[in-house]
Design an enzyme around this catalytic site. Structure first.
Site, mmCIF file in Angstrom:
data_model
loop_
_atom_site.group_PDB
_atom_site.id
_atom_site.type_symbol
_atom_site.label_atom_id
_atom_site.label_comp_id
_atom_site.label_asym_id
_atom_site.label_seq_id
_atom_site.Cartn_x
_atom_site.Cartn_y
_atom_site.Cartn_z
ATOM 1 N N SER A 129 -8.885 -0.853 7.233
ATOM 2 C CA SER A 129 -9.067 -1.148 6.170
ATOM 3 C C SER A 129 -8.203 -1.886 5.172
ATOM 4 C CB SER A 129 -7.663 0.166 6.058
ATOM 5 O OG SER A 129 -8.664 1.885 5.745
ATOM 6 N N SER B 287 -9.910 1.161 2.671
ATOM 7 C CA SER B 287 -8.717 2.078 1.799
ATOM 8 C C SER B 287 -7.465 1.709 1.371
ATOM 9 C CB SER B 287 -7.529 3.397 2.806
ATOM 10 O OG SER B 287 -6.948 2.848 3.730
ATOM 11 N N LYS C 1 0.869 -0.984 -0.050
ATOM 12 C CA LYS C 1 -0.111 0.163 -0.356
ATOM 13 C C LYS C 1 0.968 1.300 0.092
ATOM 14 C CE LYS C 1 -3.876 1.910 3.175
ATOM 15 N NZ LYS C 1 -4.875 2.067 4.117
HETATM 16 N N1 GLN Z 1 -13.020 4.050 6.332
HETATM 17 C C1 GLN Z 1 -11.872 3.864 8.161
HETATM 18 C C2 GLN Z 1 -11.979 5.530 7.739
HETATM 19 O O1 GLN Z 1 -12.447 6.188 6.839
HETATM 20 C C3 GLN Z 1 -10.913 2.974 7.478
HETATM 21 C C4 GLN Z 1 -9.680 3.908 8.004
HETATM 22 C C5 GLN Z 1 -8.454 3.082 7.690
HETATM 23 O O2 GLN Z 1 -8.598 2.025 8.009
HETATM 24 N N2 GLN Z 1 -7.745 3.677 7.063
HETATM 25 O O3 GLN Z 1 -10.995 6.243 8.586
#
Ligand code: GLN
Length: 477
Positions: free
Chosen positions: A161, A137, A62
């Site tokens: 995420s 994400s 990532k």
């Molecule tokens: N949907 C969560 C957020 O927007 C996911 C965040 C993550 O795990 N990086 O904060």
């Protein structure tokens, strides 16, 4: 994963794999940078000479995790031109075992989102259906694994995420216990919640990668040795008895898509058949999870993102006439809408006079959530709930606006607020789209989760989308 081994020992196969990934990724767009030749050079120079556990195996990373000489954009305009000068500890450990970086994958800017639509660059598509988001994400990582471009990928999980995109793309996604994997080299979003996680098509691959990357690290003060938990004390004598899975009663009160509820019921029948006891448990704080998460996550994000000031690194706006304007313009142009919204929210909840009402209250709720889970784990070995209450959705879906996406983080956030390990694993397909369930365990009990998921995998093997490369050596894993 056996078929991936040695992809680097045969030039023709290697070149074919590179070509096929590039072609397929024109459609899916998982990678921000795909450069396995660079990754191989990096591994060759970091080798010890001995044969590693992951020799010659490619993986995706990532693009908020540092890989030397590769980009580190975090999906943001502000870091578009930024290249990393060092490796994250997790990457370093994989390289030491002979694996090599294939490339950097797309994400919601700084990890903020659930669809990868918040990337400043482009949308990543779900290999199951190109009109559907891959989740987020870590959407690029999930899509690259689901499409068979790489056997595993690293992601980061601050509020789901790793698990939510794994579920949307029909692969495994592990969020390890907080602190069990070093965060050194992970660009911080909300430090007290996040951890580097793994996405993989095979549970054995995932386990081997986890064994490789876990452990205490002098470069991360919050990292912990895997023996820190209760696991050692608890092991003896209990291993062969029947395992119990707890299901929170409060799921009744959550709006969950009917297909997901139905799949969950079916998976419970399957678990019973495989010898598990199923028991109801209570997590009364479940309804406060999303609010507590978004107060804490945005508060920490507003502090962590203060370093992007247009001066130290990243985008700098040269039209500014003084230092203050330089900061303002660089941040104004460099950050996307969602990131700005969260910085504003974060500074709001931290304002003097407001702290008691929001931030401190959220911390108290966090303790209460933790207590609920430790109480529940006195009666059960594992806790199961859906990963996400919604099926994978289409791009720019009006029902899944940014606010609804946040509300839907209810199940994944629990593991980040408590620090507990959690795995997303595929349990069924609905209208050609994958559905995942989530298993959680006490701290450092990842193995307990992986064993249960492995058993389940014999009943429901991980599905393969039609847009899939197959194994690079001798097609078909
Ligand atoms: N949907 C969560 C957020 O927007 C996911 C965040 C993550 O795990 N990086 O904060």
């Amino acid at each position: 994963m056996t078929n991936w081994k040695g992809i680097t020992s045969n030039d023709t196969e290697y070149e074919r794999w590179k070509r096929e990934v590039s072609e397929l990724d024109e459609e899916i767009k998982s990678f921000i940078q795909f450069d396995p030749d660079l990754g191989r050079k990096l591994t060759d120079s970091g080798r010890t000479g001995r044969e590693g556990m992951l020799e010659g195996i490619p993986f995706a990373v990532k693009d908020n995790i540092a890989v030397k000489s590769f980009k580190l954009t975090c999906g943001s305009e502000i870091l578009k031109e930024f290249t990393s000068t060092y490796n994250a500890t997790a990457v370093e450990k994989l390289i030491a075992e002979g694996a090599f970086v294939a490339g950097k994958t797309n994400l919601d800017e700084f990890g903020m989102g659930s669809s990868t639509e918040n990337s400043a660059f482009f949308n990543t598509r779900n290999p199951w259906n190109l009109a559907v988001v891959p989740g987020g994400s870590s959407g690029g990582s999930a899509a690259s694994v689901a499409a068979g471009m790489v056997p595993f990928a690293l992601g980061s999980d601050t509020g789901g995420s790793v698990r939510q995109p794994a579920s949307f793309c029909g692969v495994y996604g592990l969020k390890p216990t907080y602190g069990s994997v070093s965060r050194y080299g992970l660009v911080a979003y909300a430090s007290s919640l996040e951890v580097i996680g793994i996405l993989a098509r095979e549970i054995d691959t995932l386990e081997r990668v986890f064994e490789t990357i876990k452990g205490e690290d002098v470069m991360d003060q919050s990292s912990l040795s895997p023996d820190s938990g209760e696991s050692g004390k608890e092991k003896s004598g209990k291993e062969n008895r029947k395992k119990t899975i707890g299901i929170p009663e409060e799921l009744e009160n959550v709006d969950i898509d009917s297909e997901i509820r139905k799949s969950m019921e079916e998976s419970l029948v399957n678990f019973r058949k495989s010898g598990f006891d199923i028991r109801k448990i209570r997590i009364p704080t479940l309804e406060y999870v999303v609010s507590a998460y978004y107060v804490i996550a945005t508060a920490e994000a507003s502090a962590n993102l203060a370093r992007f000031d247009g001066i130290r690194y990243g985008y700098r706006d040269f039209s500014a006439e003084n230092p203050e304007e330089l900061m303002l313009l660089s941040r104004e142009k460099g950050f996307g809408e969602e990131v700005k919204l969260r910085i504003l929210l974060g500074t709001y909840v931290l304002r003097s006079g407001f702290q008691e009402q929001y931030y401190i209250r959220a911390q108290k709720i966090r303790t209460a959530i933790r207590n609920d889970f430790s109480r529940a784990f006195k009666d059960v070995d594992l806790i199961m709930m859906p990963v996400y209450p919604r099926l994978p959705f289409e791009f720019e879906n009006s029902e899944m606006d940014p606010f609804s996406q946040k509300l839907a983080d209810i199940f994944t956030c629990t593991a980040n607020l408590t620090g507990l390990p959690a795995l997303s694993f595929p349990i069924s397909l609905s209208s050609g789209l994958p559905i995942g369930m989530q298993l959680m365990a006490p701290p450092f009990e990842e193995r307990r989760i992986l064993e249960a998921a492995r058993l389940y995998g014999n009943i429901f093997p991980v599905p393969i989308p039609s847009r899939h490369l197959g194994s690079p050596i001798g097609k078909g894993e």
